[in-house]
Motif scaffolding. Structure first.
Motif, mmCIF file in Angstrom:
data_model
loop_
_atom_site.group_PDB
_atom_site.id
_atom_site.type_symbol
_atom_site.label_atom_id
_atom_site.label_comp_id
_atom_site.label_asym_id
_atom_site.label_seq_id
_atom_site.Cartn_x
_atom_site.Cartn_y
_atom_site.Cartn_z
ATOM 1 N N UNK A 76 0.838 -1.197 0.000
ATOM 2 C CA UNK A 76 0.000 0.000 0.000
ATOM 3 C C UNK A 76 0.874 1.248 0.000
ATOM 4 N N UNK A 77 0.368 2.286 -0.666
ATOM 5 C CA UNK A 77 1.078 3.570 -0.708
ATOM 6 C C UNK A 77 0.053 4.678 -0.910
ATOM 7 N N UNK A 78 0.324 5.830 -0.319
ATOM 8 C CA UNK A 78 -0.556 6.996 -0.468
ATOM 9 C C UNK A 78 0.025 7.942 -1.519
ATOM 10 N N UNK A 79 -0.808 8.277 -2.479
ATOM 11 C CA UNK A 79 -0.472 9.216 -3.547
ATOM 12 C C UNK A 79 -1.390 10.422 -3.421
ATOM 13 N N UNK A 80 -1.114 11.458 -4.162
ATOM 14 C CA UNK A 80 -2.049 12.567 -4.292
ATOM 15 C C UNK A 80 -3.067 12.178 -5.357
ATOM 16 N N UNK A 81 -4.289 12.632 -5.213
ATOM 17 C CA UNK A 81 -5.323 12.305 -6.199
ATOM 18 C C UNK A 81 -4.988 12.873 -7.576
ATOM 19 N N UNK A 82 -4.068 13.840 -7.627
ATOM 20 C CA UNK A 82 -3.659 14.421 -8.910
ATOM 21 C C UNK A 82 -2.504 13.653 -9.560
ATOM 22 N N UNK A 83 -1.937 12.698 -8.850
ATOM 23 C CA UNK A 83 -0.891 11.869 -9.457
ATOM 24 C C UNK A 83 -1.506 10.993 -10.542
ATOM 25 N N UNK A 84 -0.665 10.538 -11.438
ATOM 26 C CA UNK A 84 -1.125 9.730 -12.567
ATOM 27 C C UNK A 84 -1.054 8.238 -12.251
ATOM 28 N N UNK A 85 -1.820 7.470 -12.995
ATOM 29 C CA UNK A 85 -1.791 6.013 -12.873
ATOM 30 C C UNK A 85 -0.368 5.506 -13.126
ATOM 31 N N UNK A 86 0.384 6.190 -13.974
ATOM 32 C CA UNK A 86 1.773 5.780 -14.231
ATOM 33 C C UNK A 86 2.607 5.817 -12.959
ATOM 34 N N UNK A 87 2.268 6.693 -12.010
ATOM 35 C CA UNK A 87 2.981 6.739 -10.736
ATOM 36 C C UNK A 87 2.734 5.470 -9.915
ATOM 37 N N UNK A 88 1.540 4.907 -10.022
ATOM 38 C CA UNK A 88 1.240 3.645 -9.343
ATOM 39 C C UNK A 88 2.041 2.519 -10.002
ATOM 40 N N UNK A 89 2.105 2.513 -11.329
ATOM 41 C CA UNK A 89 2.919 1.522 -12.029
ATOM 42 C C UNK A 89 4.385 1.643 -11.599
ATOM 43 N N UNK A 90 4.879 2.871 -11.469
ATOM 44 C CA UNK A 90 6.265 3.064 -11.041
ATOM 45 C C UNK A 90 6.482 2.489 -9.640
ATOM 46 N N UNK A 91 5.512 2.691 -8.742
ATOM 47 C CA UNK A 91 5.594 2.126 -7.391
ATOM 48 C C UNK A 91 5.652 0.601 -7.470
ATOM 49 N N UNK A 92 4.768 0.006 -8.241
ATOM 50 C CA UNK A 92 4.735 -1.458 -8.364
ATOM 51 C C UNK A 92 6.058 -1.963 -8.947
ATOM 52 N N UNK A 93 6.635 -1.212 -9.875
ATOM 53 C CA UNK A 93 7.915 -1.610 -10.472
ATOM 54 C C UNK A 93 9.032 -1.722 -9.435
ATOM 55 N N UNK A 94 8.920 -1.019 -8.312
ATOM 56 C CA UNK A 94 9.968 -1.045 -7.286
ATOM 57 C C UNK A 94 9.841 -2.240 -6.345
ATOM 58 N N UNK A 95 8.754 -2.969 -6.413
ATOM 59 C CA UNK A 95 8.497 -4.056 -5.465
ATOM 60 C C UNK A 95 9.237 -5.329 -5.864
ATOM 61 N N UNK A 96 9.892 -5.930 -4.908
ATOM 62 C CA UNK A 96 10.664 -7.153 -5.187
ATOM 63 C C UNK A 96 9.770 -8.330 -5.553
#
Length: 107
Positions: free
Chosen positions: A42-62
């Motif tokens: 789980x991670x908290x983003x701003x509602x103005x962040x893009x879906x690509x930011x969520x993909x970037x977060x997932x990309x960091x997960x082992x």
């Protein structure tokens, strides 16, 4: 070689990942991602962040071992793909204020 490529991508994304916002911020969008091994991150983003930011977060997960994947919301069912939906804000994508997404491998 595939594992080395994933490790390099993970490191690169971690360096450029947007800052996490406070979960109690009025514009916070808390996104949980259920991974293939059953864990939930789980991670908290701003509602103005893009879906690509969520993909970037997932990309960091082992736990992520694929290069191509989608993120799927259960209800209403929506499949988010990096290329097609990366520019959509979390608010416009219906993910604000909380969302549960499931990782789906497209490999």
């Amino acid at each position: 070689e595939r594992l080395a490529t994933l490790a390099r991508r993970r490191e690169a994304k971690a360096r450029t990942l947007v800052a996490e916002v406070a979960a109690d911020d009025e514009n916070a969008c808390v996104v949980a991602v259920k991974l293939p091994n059953g864990t939930r991150r789980e991670r908290a983003f701003s509602s103005s962040h893009a879906v690509s930011d969520v993909f970037d977060f997932v990309d960091t997960l082992e736990e992520v071992d694929g290069m191509e994947y989608s993120l799927v919301s259960n209800y209403p069912r929506r499949v988010f793909q990096r290329a097609a939906d990366g520019g959509v804000t979390l608010l416009d994508g219906g993910l604000h204020p909380r969302a549960m997404l499931m990782y789906r491998s497209d490999d």
